[in-house]
Design a protein around this motif. Structure first.
Motif, PDB file in Angstrom:
ATOM      1  N   ILE A 229       0.978  -0.958  -0.468  1.00 24.98           N
ATOM      2  CA  ILE A 229       0.096   0.055  -0.358  1.00 24.98           C
ATOM      3  C   ILE A 229       0.892   1.306  -0.277  1.00 24.98           C
ATOM      4  CG2 ILE A 229      -2.004   1.392   1.005  1.00 24.98           C
ATOM      5  CD1 ILE A 229      -2.236  -1.349   2.751  1.00 24.98           C
ATOM      6  N   GLU A 230       0.624   2.121  -0.733  1.00 26.72           N
ATOM      7  CA  GLU A 230       1.600   3.354  -0.874  1.00 26.72           C
ATOM      8  C   GLU A 230       0.635   4.793  -0.207  1.00 26.72           C
ATOM      9  OE1 GLU A 230       3.749   4.040  -4.846  1.00 26.72           O
ATOM     10  OE2 GLU A 230       2.275   2.233  -5.286  1.00 26.72           O
ATOM     11  N   PHE A 231       0.892   4.869   0.219  1.00 32.75           N
ATOM     12  CA  PHE A 231       0.552   7.089   1.488  1.00 32.75           C
ATOM     13  C   PHE A 231       1.552   7.668   0.636  1.00 32.75           C
ATOM     14  CE2 PHE A 231       0.005   2.870   3.621  1.00 32.75           C
ATOM     15  CZ  PHE A 231      -0.754   2.626   4.390  1.00 32.75           C
ATOM     16  N   PHE A 232       0.226   8.636   0.942  1.00 38.77           N
ATOM     17  CA  PHE A 232       0.886  10.419   0.872  1.00 38.77           C
ATOM     18  C   PHE A 232       0.911  10.449   2.091  1.00 38.77           C
ATOM     19  CE2 PHE A 232      -0.736  10.708  -3.628  1.00 38.77           C
ATOM     20  CZ  PHE A 232       0.881  10.189  -4.354  1.00 38.77           C
ATOM     21  N   ILE A 233       2.381  11.493   2.399  1.00 44.31           N
ATOM     22  CA  ILE A 233       2.075  12.098   3.995  1.00 44.31           C
ATOM     23  C   ILE A 233       2.031  14.235   3.536  1.00 44.31           C
ATOM     24  CG2 ILE A 233       2.746  12.481   6.571  1.00 44.31           C
ATOM     25  CD1 ILE A 233       3.964   9.988   6.351  1.00 44.31           C
ATOM     26  N   SER A 234       1.664  14.628   3.713  1.00 46.46           N
ATOM     27  CA  SER A 234       1.423  16.101   3.629  1.00 46.46           C
ATOM     28  C   SER A 234       2.075  16.746   4.718  1.00 46.46           C
ATOM     29  CB  SER A 234      -0.054  16.593   3.577  1.00 46.46           C
ATOM     30  OG  SER A 234      -0.607  16.741   5.487  1.00 46.46           O
TER      31      SER A 234
ATOM     32  N   VAL B  91      -2.286  11.631   7.012  1.00 42.24           N
ATOM     33  CA  VAL B  91      -1.506  10.432   5.777  1.00 42.24           C
ATOM     34  C   VAL B  91      -3.095  10.167   4.540  1.00 42.24           C
ATOM     35  CG1 VAL B  91      -1.689   7.933   5.705  1.00 42.24           C
ATOM     36  CG2 VAL B  91      -0.610   9.340   7.344  1.00 42.24           C
ATOM     37  N   PHE B  92      -2.483  10.089   3.696  1.00 41.19           N
ATOM     38  CA  PHE B  92      -3.611   9.459   2.445  1.00 41.19           C
ATOM     39  C   PHE B  92      -3.174   8.375   2.396  1.00 41.19           C
ATOM     40  CE2 PHE B  92      -3.686  14.444   2.662  1.00 41.19           C
ATOM     41  CZ  PHE B  92      -5.298  14.395   2.560  1.00 41.19           C
ATOM     42  N   VAL B  93      -4.128   7.737   1.748  1.00 46.80           N
ATOM     43  CA  VAL B  93      -3.599   5.953   0.971  1.00 46.80           C
ATOM     44  C   VAL B  93      -3.646   6.768  -0.198  1.00 46.80           C
ATOM     45  CG1 VAL B  93      -4.243   3.851   0.214  1.00 46.80           C
ATOM     46  CG2 VAL B  93      -5.415   4.787   2.663  1.00 46.80           C
TER      47      VAL B  93
END
Length: 376
Positions: free
Chosen positions: A256-261, A266-268
């Motif tokens: 699972i790849e995530f973005f951290i702002s 945390v966004f999937v």
């Protein structure tokens, strides 16, 4: 599937690239026989396996022939037709099933699934024509990324729009000709990270440490573990990984790849229902690799608790890097060098990777940045 498939049995792998190769290497170490199905003769996975069926991935007759020779069937990439897999299940065990495939092959279904599990995705809008694109821009505000609903990897099938007044509408129309597209808000990004989770048919899981990723031109360039993120973000990522694995009925390995702002939100981003490029460093850095965990999962063996034995940095070798890296290899005792054995070298094609075990992650990343191998 409650019965374990023991060493000596035959594993069929659909797909013969580097992921299939590393799956096959793990399977062979454990004593399994391996047969590959891939359209390219002597593909990377076939080079380390017992046999290969040369056929296209949608050749149902050849897939059934593979299934009849195997005790269990798995795949190395997510663009395998789910309906074809359902048909092949009549002839052998396919413990991964089709649920994860069906959901992750379609970005709309994937986003909906993530949100139904109460996890956040980046704000997005589905569009079917250029008029809906304009409305999406009004709602989300640039910058945005336009993505095809199906297919696409390493930045393919995507357009970044930073200035809506100065964009090539022909390119957008070309994507829309392939079907509905997703318009995603480009967030203020602090880090991209991923987590690898593996499971067997009994629901036992192996969860790997969070990995931090750096991309260049939408292709993964470098990964390091552990990721330099807050404990709050890390705990949430593990929670998401466990829950999505359970609700996808995971068997084998997924990422699972995530973005951290910049605000530590945390966004999937995406789910890959198979081993992942960012997890290659687990081969040397952990007590079990993502590939061994995949084989253990699809064969319904007990799943181990994952331990990070040493911090690591992994850097990809694309076509333009491979020969220079080989020339420099004699001078680097700490390089764990992997060449996938692909017959044709192309720019931006993943040809291999190097993993470096080190407690000085940032220092090693700086050394890679300064090395002219990757300055192309």
């Amino acid at each position: 599937m409650n019965k374990a498939i023991l060493p000596g049995s035959t594993i069929g792998i659909i797909g013969g690239g580097q992921l299939g190769q590393m799956m096959a290497l793990s399977a062979k170490e454990m004593g399994y026989k391996v047969i590959i199905l891939d359209p390219t003769a002597n593909c990377p996975a076939a080079q380390v396996s017992d046999d290969q069926i040369v056929a296209n991935y949608d050749d149902l007759e050849k897939l059934i022939a593979l299934a009849k020779r195997c005790d269990v069937l798995t795949y190395e990439f997510e663009n395998v037709d789910a309906e074809t897999i359902a048909e092949v299940k009549k002839y052998t065990q396919v413990p991964q099933g089709t649920k994860a495939l069906s959901i992750t092959q379609n970005r709309i279904l994937e986003k909906n699934f993530i949100e139904e599990n109460d996890f956040r995705t980046v704000p997005h809008v589905v569009i079917k024509n250029i008029f809906e694109y304009h409305r999406a821009i009004e709602k989300l505000q640039a910058p945005v990324i336009i993505k095809t609903i199906t297919g696409g990897y390493d930045g393919k099938g995507q357009i970044l729009v930073t200035d809506p007044e100065n964009v090539c509408f022909a390119e957008i129309e070309h994507l829309l000709m392939q079907g509905p597209c997703l318009v995603e808000k480009k967030i203020n990004l602090k880090k991209e990270v991923s987590v690898v989770v593996s499971a067997n048919s009994q629901g036992q899981t192996s969860v790997f440490p969070v990995i931090e990723n750096i991309h260049r031109d939408n292709i993964l360039h470098l990964s390091n573990c552990p990721a330099a993120i807050s404990s709050k973000a890390s705990q949430l990522i593990y929670q998401i990984g466990e829950k999505l694995a359970q609700n996808l009925e995971l068997v084998g390995t997924m990422c699972i790849e995530f973005f951290i702002s910049t605000d530590d939100e945390v966004f999937v981003n995406e789910i890959a229902p198979r081993p992942h490029n960012s997890g290659h460093l687990t081969i040397e850095a952990c007590n079990v690799s993502q590939f061994e965990a995949h084989i253990r999962g699809v064969c319904n063996l007990a799943m181990p608790k994952v331990e990070l034995l040493k911090s690591a940095v992994m850097v990809n070798l694309l076509g333009q890097h491979l020969l220079k890296a080989k020339e420099e290899l004699p001078d680097h005792a700490g390089w764990h060098f992997h060449d996938y054995g692909k017959a044709e070298i192309k720019n931006n094609r993943k040809m291999g990777h190097i993993t470096i075990l080190t407690e000085k992650i940032e220092q090693e990343k700086q050394a890679i940045d300064k090395n002219l191998i990757w300055d192309v």
